[in-house]
Design a protein around this motif. Sequence first.
Motif, short mmCIF file in Angstrom:
data_model
loop_
_atom_site.label_atom_id
_atom_site.label_comp_id
_atom_site.label_asym_id
_atom_site.label_seq_id
_atom_site.Cartn_x
_atom_site.Cartn_y
_atom_site.Cartn_z
N SER A 98 38.49 45.78 28.97
CA SER A 98 37.55 44.88 27.93
C SER A 98 36.32 44.54 28.51
N THR A 235 38.86 50.09 10.92
CA THR A 235 40.01 49.87 11.73
C THR A 235 39.18 49.63 13.12
N PHE A 236 39.69 48.37 13.65
CA PHE A 236 39.32 47.82 15.08
C PHE A 236 40.44 47.99 15.93
N ARG A 237 40.05 48.91 16.99
CA ARG A 237 41.10 48.97 18.07
C ARG A 237 40.87 48.35 19.24
N ASP A 238 41.82 47.57 19.81
CA ASP A 238 41.60 46.85 21.06
C ASP A 238 41.57 47.68 22.17
N VAL A 239 40.54 47.69 22.95
CA VAL A 239 40.17 48.51 24.19
C VAL A 239 41.35 48.19 25.30
N GLU A 243 45.75 48.03 20.24
CA GLU A 243 46.16 47.21 19.01
C GLU A 243 45.26 47.68 17.92
N GLN A 244 45.60 48.00 16.62
CA GLN A 244 44.54 48.31 15.68
C GLN A 244 44.90 47.50 14.41
N VAL A 245 43.54 47.13 14.04
CA VAL A 245 43.72 45.89 13.03
C VAL A 245 42.49 46.58 11.76
N LEU A 246 42.97 46.67 10.61
CA LEU A 246 42.26 47.26 9.47
C LEU A 246 41.76 46.02 8.83
N THR A 247 40.47 45.88 8.80
CA THR A 247 39.78 44.69 8.15
C THR A 247 38.58 44.78 7.79
N VAL B 32 37.00 51.59 15.25
CA VAL B 32 35.75 51.16 16.21
C VAL B 32 36.68 50.31 17.27
N PHE B 34 36.75 47.71 20.14
CA PHE B 34 36.42 46.28 19.95
C PHE B 34 37.36 45.45 21.07
#
Lengths: 302, 624
Positions: A98, A235-239, A243-247, B32, B34
Amino acid sequence: MSLTVPGPSRFLSPEVVAGLGTLELKARTIVEGLLLGLHRSPFRGSSVEFAEYRQYMPGDDPATVDWKVYARSDRHYVKKFEHDTNVEVQLLVDISASMAYGSGPGMTKLQYAQCLTAALAYLLTGQRDAVGLGLYDDQLRNYVPAAVKAGQLTRLLIALDHAAPGAASDTATALQQVRDRLRRRGLVVVCSDLLDDQARVVEGLRLLRARGMEVVVFHVLDEAELTFPFEQAGTFRDVETGEQVLTHGPSARQAYLDAVGAWRATYVTELRAAGVDYQLARTGEPLDLTLLGWLGSRGRTL
Amino acid sequence: MGFLAPIFLAGLAAVAVPILLHLFRREIAPPVPFTAVRFLQKRTIERQERRRIQDPWLLLLRVAALSLLALAFARPYVRTESTTRPPVVLAIDVSYSMGAPGRLAAARAAATAVLAQLPADTPVSLVAFADRVSVLAETTTDHGAVRAQLAAVQAGHGTTRYAGPLEAARGLLDGRPGRVVVVTDLQARGWARGTTSLPDNVELDVLGVGARIDNVLVRDLTVTRDQARVVVSNAGQVPARGTVTLSHEGGPAATQTFTLDGGVSRDVVFAGPHGGGAYTAQVSDEAGFPGDNQRHALLRDQAATTIQVLVGDAVERPLALFVERAFAALGTEADGAYAVQIAAGAPALASAALADADLVFWLSATGVDRRAVATLEQWVRDGGRLVVACGPSLDPRVADVVTRPFGITLSGGGTPSASLGGLVAEDPRHPVLAGLGQARQDLARATVSEACDMGVTGSASTVARFGDGRPALAEARVGAGHLVVLASDLGRRWNNLPVQAAFVPVMGELARHMLGDGAGARVSLASVEDARYQRPGVWPVGPRAQRAAVNVDVAESDQSVMTADEFRQAIARPPADEARVARVRATRLERDQGWWRYGMALLAVALVAESLIARRTPAAEVVS
């Protein structure tokens, strides 16, 4: 997303520092800028046992100048005392995945932490303090014991320069490993984004304090992490975790900012309660300004 | 609605691409990266939005662009009943027989009458023909322009050939149903050089003009140093009186009178001595064909046409015997004097040694280096005329050095074979063989015991074959150069051709074919390629651009005629190729309607609109 320092500033922007050559040059530039601003050294020993003469450097307290030596040699020398060389400082840098994040054209969090740590190392070794370094992600990856010897600064800078982003962070485990290695009381400086198990991190730092260490935490965060400027859905992917979260950026922003604010507030409260210095380090802000902010808030010199 | 290239409609399947992209675009967009994802809340409403098409106008434009592209390439057309009338091709005879008083005017009147009967929107083409065809008016509905062309038509110097205009009409109609109107004096000899065909969907009208007339003509003119002989014929049915004049290089004319009964020819002799140069004989004949009233001849200053026979060494001079004798016999003709020279050895093959030779026979290469013979190839390329006779003294491998670059290969030889047989014509119409007439039979009866293996490729062509089918006589042309190769010898060693009755005529026709009539002194008008000299006279059209006499073909003066029905019967009428007719019609419809142009224009508009709309839509933000 461009981050700039608002208005004209005497401080060095992270973009400028990032463009400098070696890490040593970066550190020297930061520290010289810092000392020019202070006009007096933030570090002053209290021992009466004389150790050596050192050539006067801008920022040194003029009270320490040995005027007799000046009368003889026409050069400014300051007197150094034994206690000045006995402060043992352990710099800890989070190199988890991160930390490689950066939203703007300037530095990533890791680069920012590298420069910050290098500046501190430069400053402290200049005062003949014993400085060590620890790089960690989920465990301690590289450890340079604190020492006062020739080439120590170079060793530290090389270790810092070779720091590459690693796995997910586990600050508590790393702190445990550092704790086991420390021989005497001193100062521990932690540069991390603290994206970790909050309770375990606080507990780890509290244990360090319990060992009589002074602890300073530079909480390195990117501007995007603090403001969540995204305008599109995606979609945001935790580096670190994947974990991916669509928001949707605008609609999720307020909840995000509330959550981050509460998370930081908890750190500030808990760490102060534990006697740990907390300093927010925004990667968009000048490095010397961050250092100065910490020194100012600390209210005393080392 | 139809398509010229329906295969391109398969391209319509490509419209699925933008639809799928629009439906699943978010699936393929990279997530993306993050760090503080733990602080984000999942929003289930986003999943429902993913299945919706976000930009229906963009999708519509992209689908439309791909569809238009596929449709344009498929070349669409609308099947409509053609409103255009079947085209008409007017073919008018302009051979010199049409120059008879009033005949061409009658032809013009007949053609104009046909034109007047046609509806104004009927496409019409105008073709003038003799032994060459010229399209005076491409297919047009401007009848006035056709009339103007028709009014300007003049009788020429050519000979009637019917196949040409009908083939031209076939090309102009291009498979469409239509009508061909041939206006001619219906001379029977017009079919002499072969017939042709016309599809049965083409209506054929034959309009005969002119009647038999009394005609006096100069049938022949030969000039030697001693005398000039004019052959005058009366092709009419009543006695004719008149004068014959002979002029030399346009100078003052000598005149003689003649009286001829109908259907009779007579020699009118103008005594010599005559000098070299161009001669013109002319008869006064107001009522007949003007084209045959005069004739030209050339008396060359040099003694004879030079025939050079190349042999390897002096011992082999007897090999040239039969060729020498043949041309000696031919040289007795007043206008065809040949001088035969026999040269031996390598120096004789040099270009300088061949500079004065009009025709070269190469019979032997004994003792001659292979490199020396290579000069013959360049000599032919420079315009030389060479006859190569493979034989026991001319090794095919050596001769091959010269002939191979022209597409004629030689190999083998020396193996007696009983099955070779005589020489059979590959194409009896070939000038060498056509001129022989019945003498061709002698060639077929000849006995050939040995021959080289000859291969004919590229631009070279086979003239005659042996009885077993192997090439026997082949020729190739390079610019003005001319090469003829015989796979057997001319010295009576591998065959008995030289002792056949046809041998001398073959040599004569060969020389005529390679040099022109009268050893190059006469050239038929039909064979003149240069448009400047396609008229009677003495022009530089002979071998090596020597002057030669060009005259009309007196066969055109033959007034034997046929009926319109006989004319039609001479033409094959195969059924029209319906598939081709439909294809041609579809092509014309597509070309006239040009829907693909509108498709491409709409495609451009769609692409511009797509780019404008796409620019207005903000791009998704990507954080590195």
